[in-house]
Design a protein around this motif. Structure first.
Motif, PDB file in Angstrom:
ATOM      1  N   PHE A   1      -1.008   9.249  -1.085  1.00  0.00           N
ATOM      2  CA  PHE A   1      -0.485  10.121  -0.040  1.00  0.00           C
ATOM      3  C   PHE A   1       0.487   9.416   0.909  1.00  0.00           C
ATOM      4  O   PHE A   1       1.177  10.075   1.669  1.00  0.00           O
ATOM      5  N   SER A   2       0.561   8.102   0.831  1.00  0.00           N
ATOM      6  CA  SER A   2       1.559   7.348   1.598  1.00  0.00           C
ATOM      7  C   SER A   2       2.806   7.075   0.766  1.00  0.00           C
ATOM      8  O   SER A   2       3.773   6.507   1.267  1.00  0.00           O
ATOM      9  N   LEU A   3       2.786   7.472  -0.489  1.00  0.00           N
ATOM     10  CA  LEU A   3       3.895   7.222  -1.404  1.00  0.00           C
ATOM     11  C   LEU A   3       5.143   7.986  -0.965  1.00  0.00           C
ATOM     12  O   LEU A   3       5.094   9.192  -0.723  1.00  0.00           O
ATOM     13  N   MET A   4       6.244   7.257  -0.843  1.00  0.00           N
ATOM     14  CA  MET A   4       7.518   7.867  -0.448  1.00  0.00           C
ATOM     15  C   MET A   4       8.450   7.873  -1.661  1.00  0.00           C
ATOM     16  O   MET A   4       8.286   7.086  -2.594  1.00  0.00           O
ATOM     17  N   TRP A   5       9.437   8.756  -1.638  1.00  0.00           N
ATOM     18  CA  TRP A   5      10.344   8.898  -2.782  1.00  0.00           C
ATOM     19  C   TRP A   5      11.011   7.583  -3.192  1.00  0.00           C
ATOM     20  O   TRP A   5      11.128   7.323  -4.398  1.00  0.00           O
TER      21      TRP A   5
ATOM     22  N   ALA B   1      11.090  19.905  -3.652  1.00  0.00           N
ATOM     23  CA  ALA B   1      10.533  19.500  -2.354  1.00  0.00           C
ATOM     24  C   ALA B   1      11.479  19.865  -1.214  1.00  0.00           C
ATOM     25  O   ALA B   1      12.699  19.800  -1.367  1.00  0.00           O
ATOM     26  N   PRO B   2      10.915  20.255  -0.089  1.00  0.00           N
ATOM     27  CA  PRO B   2      11.761  20.590   1.067  1.00  0.00           C
ATOM     28  C   PRO B   2      12.545  19.366   1.547  1.00  0.00           C
ATOM     29  O   PRO B   2      12.061  18.240   1.464  1.00  0.00           O
ATOM     30  N   GLU B   3      13.729  19.611   2.067  1.00  0.00           N
ATOM     31  CA  GLU B   3      14.568  18.533   2.611  1.00  0.00           C
ATOM     32  C   GLU B   3      13.870  17.878   3.800  1.00  0.00           C
ATOM     33  O   GLU B   3      13.179  18.550   4.561  1.00  0.00           O
ATOM     34  N   GLY B   4      14.072  16.577   3.924  1.00  0.00           N
ATOM     35  CA  GLY B   4      13.605  15.866   5.108  1.00  0.00           C
ATOM     36  C   GLY B   4      12.168  15.397   5.069  1.00  0.00           C
ATOM     37  O   GLY B   4      11.682  14.838   6.045  1.00  0.00           O
ATOM     38  N   ILE B   5      11.469  15.643   3.975  1.00  0.00           N
ATOM     39  CA  ILE B   5      10.088  15.162   3.860  1.00  0.00           C
ATOM     40  C   ILE B   5      10.106  13.983   2.887  1.00  0.00           C
ATOM     41  O   ILE B   5      10.271  14.170   1.681  1.00  0.00           O
ATOM     42  N   PRO B   6       9.932  12.763   3.406  1.00  0.00           N
ATOM     43  CA  PRO B   6      10.069  11.579   2.558  1.00  0.00           C
ATOM     44  C   PRO B   6       8.843  11.255   1.710  1.00  0.00           C
ATOM     45  O   PRO B   6       8.913  10.425   0.810  1.00  0.00           O
TER      46      PRO B   6
ATOM     47  N   LEU C   1       3.155  15.138   0.192  1.00  0.00           N
ATOM     48  CA  LEU C   1       2.863  15.925   1.387  1.00  0.00           C
ATOM     49  C   LEU C   1       3.667  17.219   1.406  1.00  0.00           C
ATOM     50  O   LEU C   1       4.895  17.201   1.361  1.00  0.00           O
ATOM     51  N   ARG C   2       2.938  18.324   1.472  1.00  0.00           N
ATOM     52  CA  ARG C   2       3.586  19.618   1.685  1.00  0.00           C
ATOM     53  C   ARG C   2       4.109  19.645   3.124  1.00  0.00           C
ATOM     54  O   ARG C   2       3.734  18.814   3.949  1.00  0.00           O
ATOM     55  N   LYS C   3       4.937  20.640   3.423  1.00  0.00           N
ATOM     56  CA  LYS C   3       5.565  20.705   4.743  1.00  0.00           C
ATOM     57  C   LYS C   3       4.527  20.706   5.869  1.00  0.00           C
ATOM     58  O   LYS C   3       4.640  19.947   6.832  1.00  0.00           O
ATOM     59  N   HIS C   4       3.492  21.557   5.765  1.00  0.00           N
ATOM     60  CA  HIS C   4       2.489  21.626   6.831  1.00  0.00           C
ATOM     61  C   HIS C   4       1.696  20.321   6.938  1.00  0.00           C
ATOM     62  O   HIS C   4       1.319  19.909   8.031  1.00  0.00           O
TER      63      HIS C   4
END
Length: 185
Positions: free
Chosen positions: A22-26, A77-82, A86-89
């Motif tokens: 869950f800490s994994l970033m793109w 995936a939504p823009e701006g979520i690295p 993680l979903r937007k909420h």
């Protein structure tokens, strides 16, 4: 949904720990080499720190079918979520929690990234008609991955992929002789 598919695929095929997933970033996913990089990350104003359990970064090969799921997720995936999973909420909740932790000078732990993941897994098992005979958590997927690797790879390789600090941990949990191996011998 695609987030759940990615979570379960990553857990089962990479053996990532809960906090690692869950800490994994793109940028931690190298689609060209087919690897996931697990490495420490310093905190910023917008992003909490991430600490590898045994302080050693590692590269984990990812099977093509898991990479395909991740590529589809990245495209949708939504823009701006690295963060990959993680979903937007969830991202917004994490940001609020991180700001609060900073304001009260509370230490962030990797497992603080998300809540209710276990409940969601239980719901998915129920919907799929799966009745586990024992406890079934995301950590179960990690254990399955380690056991699968141990069936085909030397213990020192499994140690590195799992991120164990000691080969004794790998040997204790992933190198037992099972009935099938005994029969092959």
């Amino acid at each position: 949904d695609l987030y759940s598919q990615a979570t379960y695929a990553l857990g089962y095929t990479t053996g990532l720990r809960f906090g690692e997933m869950f800490s994994l970033m793109w940028p931690n996913i190298d689609f060209d080499s087919g690897d996931v990089l697990v490495d420490n990350r310093r905190a910023t104003a917008l992003h909490p720190p991430f600490s590898v359990k045994d302080y050693e970064k590692r590269r984990i090969p990812v099977p093509k079918h898991t990479l395909d799921i991740l590529a589809r997720l990245q495209a949708e995936a939504p823009e701006g979520i690295p963060y990959v999973l993680l979903r937007k909420h969830q991202y917004e909740t994490m940001l609020t929690k991180w700001k609060h932790y900073q304001s009260i000078d509370k230490e962030w732990k990797n497992q603080d990234m998300v809540n209710n993941v276990g409940r969601e897994l239980e719901r998915h098992l129920k919907w799929a008609g799966i009745k586990p005979i024992a406890s079934f958590t995301l950590h179960t997927l990690r254990k399955c991955c380690g056991k699968n690797w141990a069936s085909y790879l030397p213990a020192n390789v499994v140690k590195e992929l799992m991120g164990h600090s000691s080969i004794s941990t790998t040997m204790e949990y992933y190198n037992q002789v099972d009935d099938e191996q005994r029969a092959r011998a």
